[in-house]
Design an enzyme around this catalytic site. Structure first.
Site, short mmCIF file in Angstrom:
data_model
loop_
_atom_site.label_atom_id
_atom_site.label_comp_id
_atom_site.label_asym_id
_atom_site.label_seq_id
_atom_site.Cartn_x
_atom_site.Cartn_y
_atom_site.Cartn_z
N LYS A 298 0.84 -1.21 0.00
CA LYS A 298 0.00 0.00 0.00
C LYS A 298 0.87 1.25 0.00
CE LYS A 298 -3.81 -2.48 2.07
NZ LYS A 298 -4.47 -2.96 3.29
N GLN B 15 -5.08 -1.81 9.19
CA GLN B 15 -4.84 -3.13 8.59
C GLN B 15 -5.48 -4.22 9.46
OE1 GLN B 15 -3.32 -3.82 5.57
NE2 GLN B 15 -3.96 -5.90 5.97
N ASP C 285 -11.30 2.22 3.03
CA ASP C 285 -11.52 0.77 2.88
C ASP C 285 -12.97 0.46 2.51
OD1 ASP C 285 -9.31 -0.91 3.05
OD2 ASP C 285 -9.19 -0.77 5.23
#
Length: 280
Positions: free
Chosen positions: A52, A96, A119
């Site tokens: 990422k 995460q 997300d």
């Protein structure tokens, strides 16, 4: 022989397009950063976080890394999120997953401001998706839509079977395929006659989390097969939920593992980040 859907190539195209958008945004004085929080040092999570950061660097978005020890209390994580919510420079916040067992994932997801939820996991983002309003889409399902469209695969009017009902892939995948005018069936661990239902699919999307479960008997001749699974086999090689070598001769198109769906997830995260900067 099936067309192999190249997720690496398609994700690269998307990132190139986003790089141009970011350059244009900067010319207009629009900039922002993505905050990436990792709790603990799970090796798979560390790989994802590194990927990422690399994608941010390629596209031209600043990334801020917060690497917290495994034993970080939930309250400390929530207070960091609150701080980032009020930081105007931060346009996107990503925690995460999975988190250590002592931290409530739902509470953490809900603590992120919906305007920074790149997300697409916040209940407000999910609600917007359900009723077709603008908002951040979950990255893996959104990436699969792009894989299909950019590979010239017609979705409207097709029978789509989704294997798996997780909040991260299965459920949103079904909703996005409905939005594209497919007829959608969701199957799961309690589904009876799973193979028979899968064989009706023009587009079969497998996100069940069981290595090499779906073989030739689940797939109709000429179906498009999207394999979301990612596992390591006994030889430590990556494999998916689908027995690729069995299914590939029957399918009209198929995603490999690795190199199929995986790269698209990060490309669509970057897309959400660019959107958050545009709107921020």
């Amino acid at each position: 022989m099936a067309m192999i859907i190249d997720g690496k190539k398609i994700s690269q195209q998307i990132k190139e397009e986003l790089k141009e958008k970011v350059t244009a945004q900067k010319a207009e004085g629009k900039e922002g950063a993505l905050a990436v929080i990792q709790v603990g040092a799970d090796p798979a999570s560390s790989v994802y976080v590194r990927n990422k950061k690399n994608a941010c660097a390629f596209v031209g978005i600043e990334s801020l890394a917060y690497e917290l020890p495994e034993e970080t209390p939930e309250e400390e994580l929530l207070s960091l999120i609150a701080e980032l919510n009020s930081n105007e420079k931060v346009k996107g916040i990503l925690v995460q997953l999975p988190l250590p067992g002592h931290i409530n994932e739902d509470k953490v997801i809900q603590a992120i401001s919906p305007s920074k939820d790149v997300d697409g996991f916040h209940p407000q983002s999910v609600g917007a998706m359900v009723i077709g309003e603008k908002g951040f889409l979950p990255c893996t399902p959104a990436g699969i839509i792009q894989l299909l469209k950019r590979s010239g695969i017609e979705i409207a009017g097709k029978n789509c079977v989704v294997v798996g009902r997780s909040n991260i892939v299965g459920k949103p995948m079904a909703l996005l395929m409905l939005r594209e005018h497919a007829t959608v069936t969701i199957t799961h661990s309690r589904t009876q006659n799973l193979a028979g239902i899968c064989r009706q699919a023009d587009i079969l999307i497998v996100a069940m989390g069981k290595p090499r479960f779906i073989g030739a008997e689940y797939v109709k001749e000429g179906a498009v097969v999207i394999d979301v699974g990612i596992h390591r086999n006994a030889e430590n090689k990556l494999c998916g939920d689908v027995k690729f070598e069995e299914v590939e001769p029957i399918a009209s198109a198929i995603t490999p593992v690795p190199g199929g769906v995986g790269p698209m997830t990060i490309a669509m995260l970057m897309d959400n980040c660019v959107q958050s900067i545009e709107e921020g």
